[in-house]
Enzyme design. Structure first.
Site, PDB file in Angstrom:
ATOM      1  N   TYR A 141       0.824  -1.217   0.000  1.00 51.85           N
ATOM      2  CA  TYR A 141       0.000   0.000   0.000  1.00 51.85           C
ATOM      3  C   TYR A 141       0.860   1.269   0.000  1.00 51.85           C
ATOM      4  O   TYR A 141       0.417   2.314  -0.468  1.00 51.85           O
ATOM      5  CB  TYR A 141      -0.903   0.032   1.235  1.00 51.85           C
ATOM      6  CG  TYR A 141      -2.254  -0.610   1.066  1.00 51.85           C
ATOM      7  CD1 TYR A 141      -2.384  -1.897   0.557  1.00 51.85           C
ATOM      8  CD2 TYR A 141      -3.415   0.065   1.433  1.00 51.85           C
ATOM      9  CE1 TYR A 141      -3.623  -2.486   0.422  1.00 51.85           C
ATOM     10  CE2 TYR A 141      -4.662  -0.511   1.305  1.00 51.85           C
ATOM     11  CZ  TYR A 141      -4.761  -1.794   0.798  1.00 51.85           C
ATOM     12  OH  TYR A 141      -5.996  -2.367   0.672  1.00 51.85           O
ATOM     13  N   LYS A 192       3.040 -15.365   2.011  1.00 48.19           N
ATOM     14  CA  LYS A 192       3.210 -16.062   0.740  1.00 48.19           C
ATOM     15  C   LYS A 192       4.711 -16.325   0.601  1.00 48.19           C
ATOM     16  O   LYS A 192       5.353 -15.928  -0.373  1.00 48.19           O
ATOM     17  CB  LYS A 192       2.645 -15.192  -0.412  1.00 48.19           C
ATOM     18  CG  LYS A 192       2.549 -15.900  -1.746  1.00 48.19           C
ATOM     19  CD  LYS A 192       1.463 -16.967  -1.814  1.00 48.19           C
ATOM     20  CE  LYS A 192       1.510 -17.690  -3.156  1.00 48.19           C
ATOM     21  NZ  LYS A 192       0.567 -18.828  -3.241  1.00 48.19           N
ATOM     22  N   ASP A 224      -3.236 -18.072   0.131  1.00 51.47           N
ATOM     23  CA  ASP A 224      -4.273 -18.724  -0.685  1.00 51.47           C
ATOM     24  C   ASP A 224      -4.970 -19.811   0.126  1.00 51.47           C
ATOM     25  O   ASP A 224      -6.198 -19.927   0.134  1.00 51.47           O
ATOM     26  CB  ASP A 224      -3.688 -19.273  -2.004  1.00 51.47           C
ATOM     27  CG  ASP A 224      -2.418 -20.090  -1.825  1.00 51.47           C
ATOM     28  OD1 ASP A 224      -1.842 -20.103  -0.714  1.00 51.47           O
ATOM     29  OD2 ASP A 224      -1.987 -20.724  -2.810  1.00 51.47           O
ATOM     30  N   ASP A 248      -6.414  -6.848   4.119  1.00 55.31           N
ATOM     31  CA  ASP A 248      -7.556  -6.192   3.474  1.00 55.31           C
ATOM     32  C   ASP A 248      -8.472  -7.253   2.865  1.00 55.31           C
ATOM     33  O   ASP A 248      -9.682  -7.247   3.066  1.00 55.31           O
ATOM     34  CB  ASP A 248      -7.038  -5.239   2.388  1.00 55.31           C
ATOM     35  CG  ASP A 248      -8.170  -4.541   1.649  1.00 55.31           C
ATOM     36  OD1 ASP A 248      -9.105  -4.067   2.316  1.00 55.31           O
ATOM     37  OD2 ASP A 248      -8.105  -4.474   0.405  1.00 55.31           O
ATOM     38  N   ASP A 252     -12.345  -8.893   4.465  1.00 57.27           N
ATOM     39  CA  ASP A 252     -13.621  -8.890   3.730  1.00 57.27           C
ATOM     40  C   ASP A 252     -14.189 -10.302   3.671  1.00 57.27           C
ATOM     41  O   ASP A 252     -15.386 -10.530   3.843  1.00 57.27           O
ATOM     42  CB  ASP A 252     -13.438  -8.379   2.290  1.00 57.27           C
ATOM     43  CG  ASP A 252     -13.726  -6.883   2.155  1.00 57.27           C
ATOM     44  OD1 ASP A 252     -13.444  -6.145   3.116  1.00 57.27           O
ATOM     45  OD2 ASP A 252     -14.231  -6.457   1.091  1.00 57.27           O
TER      46      ASP A 252
HETATM   47  C1  IPM Z   1     -10.416  -1.139   4.167  1.00 57.50           C
HETATM   48  C2  IPM Z   1     -10.693  -0.490   2.840  1.00 57.50           C
HETATM   49  C3  IPM Z   1      -9.548   0.450   2.494  1.00 57.50           C
HETATM   50  C4  IPM Z   1      -8.277  -0.398   2.399  1.00 57.50           C
HETATM   51  C5  IPM Z   1      -9.751   1.299   1.229  1.00 57.50           C
HETATM   52  C6  IPM Z   1     -11.032   2.107   1.275  1.00 57.50           C
HETATM   53  C7  IPM Z   1      -8.567   2.207   0.966  1.00 57.50           C
HETATM   54  O1  IPM Z   1     -10.899  -1.456   1.857  1.00 57.50           O
HETATM   55  O2  IPM Z   1     -10.278  -0.405   5.175  1.00 57.50           O
HETATM   56  O3  IPM Z   1     -10.351  -2.367   4.220  1.00 57.50           O
HETATM   57  O4  IPM Z   1      -7.979  -0.940   1.327  1.00 57.50           O
HETATM   58  O5  IPM Z   1      -7.580  -0.496   3.400  1.00 57.50           O
HETATM   59 MG    MG Z   2     -10.992  -3.442   2.611  1.00 59.60          MG
END
Ligand code: IPM
Ligand code: MG
Length: 358
Positions: A141, A192, A224, A248, A252
């Site tokens: 990042y 990884k 993975d 990240d 999710d």
């Molecule tokens: C998160 C989001 C952010 C990230 C984005 C909005 C920059 O997806 O906080 O997980 O990638 O960290």
């Molecule tokens: Mg995110």
């Protein structure tokens, strides 16, 4: 002494969900002795519209001066064609970097009432309680060099750099080991290392650190496989620690185990223990302004703030109990709605949680 909170609602559904978290905090102030002062500022697209920048120096200064920052979400199609340096996401990344918030805690806990709301079978997710510790100010990042360049043959090439120094790995590792120590004492480091030298070093440092935490069992997993294991048998995990980008993605993925990404809070902490709190979901521009977004991720982020930054763990528990009570009542926003429950909007969900505080 009164603590200062900087509230940054952001874009999309950000202002709607933030209003509900503020309603919960207002009740805690009025009836339960919470002593806070709330200030507001703009971030992301909202800040860009007002000042031409997704994060101003002044807002960053105010964030530094606050005891804690509570953030909604940033981003939206309106700003997608801007130069990457001006996009809303840069405002969020600027806050993370500017405040040194390297440790991102993302708990994925299944409220038993929502077992049927997950897309996974109830027996796979019931009892789920895992913590993802994501490195937040390094890795791909932030790595340099980065950009899009023109090659000699005229073709363009995009490039980013995955980089971690030993000290960066060590400090997130220590947070993860300490976190595991207070929970089930099992830590899974995700990398990884079979392909990327950077995460080969990651694995080496985590292994070395383990000597300082003999009471914590450390395992390693390739990312993975970790993604696959999260949907196959998520309860095998207690604490996971991983890089910025892997965290990240995996967070999710983990969110869907709890029924909806709308449920997950997060805390981002720096070395001084100062924190920023935000739901892990984005600004959801497709449903913004409709009053249907789930405010629970933001309300639970406020609960994490009470616990980690405001020294009020009992109030944090009170908020968590209120969320549970409202789920018991059968109230559900669209994202967690199932046939036998009552569908409500953002405002009704927030008001019900505020009312259920006691
Ligand atoms: C998160 C989001 C952010 C990230 C984005 C909005 C920059 O997806 O906080 O997980 O990638 O960290
Ligand atoms: Mg995110």
């Amino acid at each position: 002494m009164s603590k200062k909170i900087l509230v940054l609602p952001g874009d999309g559904i950000g202002p709607e969900i933030m209003a509900q978290a503020l309603a919960v905090l207002a009740r805690l102030q009025r009836d339960f002795g919470l002593d806070i002062e709330i200030e507001h500022a703009l971030v992301g697209g909202a800040s860009y519209e007002a000042s031409g920048r997704p994060l101003t120096d002044e807002t960053l200064q105010r964030a530094r001066a606050a005891d804690a920052v509570l953030l909604g979400a940033v981003g939206g199609p309106r700003w997608e064609s801007l130069d990457i340096s001006l996009r809303p996401e840069k405002g969020l990344l600027g806050l993370r970097a500017g405040l040194g918030l390297f440790a991102n805690l993302r708990p994925a806990v299944l409220y038993p009432q929502l077992a049927a709301a997950s897309t996974l079978k109830p027996e796979v997710v019931s009892g789920l309680d895992l913590m993802i510790v994501r490195e937040l100010t390094g890795g791909i990042y932030f790595g340099q060099p980065r950009g899009i360049r023109r090659l000699d043959n005229g073709e363009r090439q995009g490039f980013n750099t995955l980089v971690y120094s030993e000290s960066e790995i060590e400090r997130i590792g220590r947070v993860a080991f300490e976190t595991a120590r207070k929970r089930g004492k099992r830590l899974c480091s995700v990398d990884k290392a079979n392909v990327l030298e950077c995460t080969e070093l990651w694995r080496e440092v985590m292994t070395r650190l383990q000597r300082d935490y003999p009471d914590v069992a450390l395992t390693h997993m390739y990312v993975d496989n970790a993604a696959m294991q999260l949907v196959r048998a998520p309860k095998q995990f207690d604490v996971m620690v991983t890089t910025n980008m892997f965290g990240d993605i995996l967070s999710d993925c983990a969110s869907m185990l709890t029924g909806s990404i709308g449920m997950l809070p997060s805390a981002s902490l720096n070395a001084a223990g100062q924190g920023m709190y935000e739901p892990i979901h984005g600004s959801a521009p497709d449903i913004a302004g409709q009053g249907i977004a789930n405010p629970i991720g933001t309300i639970l982020s406020a609960a994490m703030m009470l616990k980690y930054s405001l020294g009020a763990p009992q109030l944090a528990e009170r908020v968590e109990r209120a969320v549970s009570a409202v789920l018991d009542q059968g109230l559900r926003t669209a994202d967690i709605h199932t046939p036998d429950t009552r569908r409500v909007g953002t405002g009704e969900m927030g008001a019900a949680i505020a009312a259920a505080l006691g």
